[in-house]
Scaffold this motif. Structure first.
Motif, PDB file in Angstrom:
ATOM      1  N   THR A  78       5.062  -7.671  -4.888  1.00  0.00           N
ATOM      2  CA  THR A  78       6.017  -6.565  -4.994  1.00  0.00           C
ATOM      3  C   THR A  78       5.351  -5.314  -5.553  1.00  0.00           C
ATOM      4  N   ILE A  79       4.575  -5.485  -6.618  1.00  0.00           N
ATOM      5  CA  ILE A  79       3.889  -4.340  -7.220  1.00  0.00           C
ATOM      6  C   ILE A  79       2.881  -3.746  -6.250  1.00  0.00           C
ATOM      7  N   THR A  80       2.139  -4.606  -5.529  1.00  0.00           N
ATOM      8  CA  THR A  80       1.160  -4.102  -4.567  1.00  0.00           C
ATOM      9  C   THR A  80       1.840  -3.354  -3.430  1.00  0.00           C
ATOM     10  N   LEU A  81       2.943  -3.892  -2.916  1.00  0.00           N
ATOM     11  CA  LEU A  81       3.659  -3.229  -1.829  1.00  0.00           C
ATOM     12  C   LEU A  81       4.077  -1.820  -2.239  1.00  0.00           C
ATOM     13  N   LEU A  82       4.645  -1.689  -3.435  1.00  0.00           N
ATOM     14  CA  LEU A  82       5.068  -0.375  -3.910  1.00  0.00           C
ATOM     15  C   LEU A  82       3.865   0.527  -4.174  1.00  0.00           C
ATOM     16  N   THR A  83       2.765  -0.076  -4.641  1.00  0.00           N
ATOM     17  CA  THR A  83       1.544   0.688  -4.893  1.00  0.00           C
ATOM     18  C   THR A  83       0.967   1.245  -3.596  1.00  0.00           C
ATOM     19  N   VAL A  84       0.905   0.414  -2.571  1.00  0.00           N
ATOM     20  CA  VAL A  84       0.354   0.845  -1.287  1.00  0.00           C
ATOM     21  C   VAL A  84       1.183   1.988  -0.700  1.00  0.00           C
ATOM     22  N   GLN A  85       2.497   1.861  -0.769  1.00  0.00           N
ATOM     23  CA  GLN A  85       3.363   2.911  -0.229  1.00  0.00           C
ATOM     24  C   GLN A  85       3.213   4.211  -1.022  1.00  0.00           C
ATOM     25  N   THR A  86       3.136   4.088  -2.347  1.00  0.00           N
ATOM     26  CA  THR A  86       2.990   5.280  -3.185  1.00  0.00           C
ATOM     27  C   THR A  86       1.627   5.928  -2.976  1.00  0.00           C
ATOM     28  N   ALA A  87       0.579   5.111  -2.870  1.00  0.00           N
ATOM     29  CA  ALA A  87      -0.768   5.634  -2.646  1.00  0.00           C
ATOM     30  C   ALA A  87      -0.852   6.368  -1.311  1.00  0.00           C
ATOM     31  N   ALA A  88      -0.228   5.811  -0.275  1.00  0.00           N
ATOM     32  CA  ALA A  88      -0.250   6.461   1.036  1.00  0.00           C
ATOM     33  C   ALA A  88       0.489   7.802   1.001  1.00  0.00           C
ATOM     34  N   LEU A  89       1.597   7.835   0.292  1.00  0.00           N
ATOM     35  CA  LEU A  89       2.397   9.055   0.196  1.00  0.00           C
ATOM     36  C   LEU A  89       1.628  10.175  -0.483  1.00  0.00           C
ATOM     37  N   HIS A  90       0.780   9.808  -1.476  1.00  0.00           N
ATOM     38  CA  HIS A  90       0.052  10.814  -2.255  1.00  0.00           C
ATOM     39  C   HIS A  90      -1.431  10.878  -1.900  1.00  0.00           C
ATOM     40  N   ASP A  91      -1.831  10.179  -0.824  1.00  0.00           N
ATOM     41  CA  ASP A  91      -3.224  10.191  -0.353  1.00  0.00           C
ATOM     42  C   ASP A  91      -4.189   9.789  -1.475  1.00  0.00           C
ATOM     43  N   ILE A  92      -3.934   8.609  -2.043  1.00  0.00           N
ATOM     44  CA  ILE A  92      -4.701   8.101  -3.177  1.00  0.00           C
ATOM     45  C   ILE A  92      -5.388   6.792  -2.797  1.00  0.00           C
ATOM     46  N   LYS A  93      -6.618   6.596  -3.284  1.00  0.00           N
ATOM     47  CA  LYS A  93      -7.393   5.394  -2.959  1.00  0.00           C
ATOM     48  C   LYS A  93      -7.718   4.530  -4.172  1.00  0.00           C
ATOM     49  N   LYS A  94      -7.472   5.045  -5.383  1.00  0.00           N
ATOM     50  CA  LYS A  94      -7.813   4.297  -6.593  1.00  0.00           C
ATOM     51  C   LYS A  94      -6.595   4.166  -7.494  1.00  0.00           C
ATOM     52  N   THR A  95      -6.478   3.000  -8.115  1.00  0.00           N
ATOM     53  CA  THR A  95      -5.361   2.788  -9.033  1.00  0.00           C
ATOM     54  C   THR A  95      -5.846   2.110 -10.299  1.00  0.00           C
ATOM     55  N   VAL A  96      -5.313   2.535 -11.419  1.00  0.00           N
ATOM     56  CA  VAL A  96      -5.675   1.989 -12.728  1.00  0.00           C
ATOM     57  C   VAL A  96      -4.459   1.228 -13.259  1.00  0.00           C
ATOM     58  N   PHE A  97      -4.687  -0.022 -13.674  1.00  0.00           N
ATOM     59  CA  PHE A  97      -3.613  -0.869 -14.180  1.00  0.00           C
ATOM     60  C   PHE A  97      -3.699  -0.990 -15.699  1.00  0.00           C
ATOM     61  N   ILE A  98      -2.546  -0.843 -16.358  1.00  0.00           N
ATOM     62  CA  ILE A  98      -2.433  -1.078 -17.793  1.00  0.00           C
ATOM     63  C   ILE A  98      -1.138  -1.859 -18.032  1.00  0.00           C
ATOM     64  N   GLY A  99      -0.917  -2.281 -19.267  1.00  0.00           N
ATOM     65  CA  GLY A  99       0.354  -2.908 -19.615  1.00  0.00           C
ATOM     66  C   GLY A  99       0.198  -4.295 -20.195  1.00  0.00           C
TER      67      GLY A  99
END
Length: 268
Positions: A205-226
């Motif tokens: 679920t988190i990856t699906l939302l991440t992929v959609q958000t990254a595509a919308l903002h033309d982003i290739k890198k993501t940093v995870f915290i929490g």
């Protein structure tokens, strides 16, 4: 030396960051241990500034630290993550996503010193703990993680290879066709299998939302915290796998769960 103590008072945990002898130190307490945490804080906070963030910051200010400052939790998390990236020598020159997996999950775009919260989901650590209580009758985070490591989600989830058997599937066979679907037709799974399925469902679920958000903002890198990632190798491994399959580079910060407390501390 920074003369401030940062406190991230969240829904489940109290996270504390402070400097001593030019070194950053961290402490973490369950929200149910608030009195012990406050007692310790009062002993070390003489001549120091208390800065609060998180959902319970207002309550902590009213009940324990009336002179404390409050920093917006989203700003604190982003600033703290940027500080940890600098400490780890991780420099990202382009816009990237910051994903904070706590009780729920928040997505931020970060470019230089500009932060925007762009998405939120109720799927996160609270989901893991709540379903764990229902399925495994435990509210011990470490125990539930260990159970998930021993389980086989293929006893719970309907996989792509199950649908195509005996033919070769057109996509990787271990991908999920339907979460928990096998439980509707046969009872062969253990609580460990079920917790493995829960971890995987959260990661998907988190990856699906991440992929959609990254595509919308033309982003290739993501940093995870929490805090949900701490000591949670199954979740980290699944997120790494699914992000890389989707063409996104995942980065996990050491001490990332203290980003909010660090951002509060360094906000003075």
């Amino acid at each position: 030396m920074n003369n401030s103590i940062g406190i991230d008072a969240g829904g489940s945990l109290i996270k504390i960051a402070y400097e001593e002898k030019n070194r950053m130190h961290f402490r973490k307490h369950s929200i149910h241990e608030a009195n012990a945490a406050i007692g310790w804080l009062r002993m070390i906070s003489l001549n120091k500034t208390i800065t609060l963030t998180g959902g319970r910051a207002g309550r902590f200010k009213a009940e324990y630290f009336p002179e404390a400052k409050i920093v917006d939790e989203f700003t604190a998390a982003c600033k703290g993550a940027k500080y940890l990236m600098m400490e780890e020598g991780r420099t990202i020159h382009e816009k990237f996503l910051l994903i904070n997996i706590g009780t729920g999950t928040s997505w931020f775009t970060i470019e230089d010193e500009h932060y925007d919260r762009v998405l939120g989901s109720g799927v996160g650590g609270g989901t893991f703990m709540g379903i764990g209580k229902i399925l495994a009758e435990s509210n011990d985070f470490s125990k539930l993680v260990n159970m998930s490591q021993k389980g086989k989600r293929g006893n719970v989830d309907l996989l792509v290879k199950d649908i195509y058997d005996p033919e070769e599937p057109p996509i990787p066979g271990n991908l999920t066709a339907s979460n928990f679907a096998k439980s509707a037709v046969k009872d062969i799974s253990s609580p460990s299998d079920q917790m493995a399925s829960v971890i995987n469902m959260i990661a998907e679920t988190i990856t699906l939302l991440t992929v959609q958000t990254a595509a919308l903002h033309d982003i290739k890198k993501t940093v995870f915290i929490g805090s949900t990632l701490t000591g949670n190798e199954p979740l980290q491994s699944s997120l790494k796998l699914y992000c890389k399959m989707s063409g996104i580079e995942p980065i996990f910060l050491r001490n990332g769960e203290f980003s909010g407390a660090i951002g509060a501390m360094r906000g003075n």
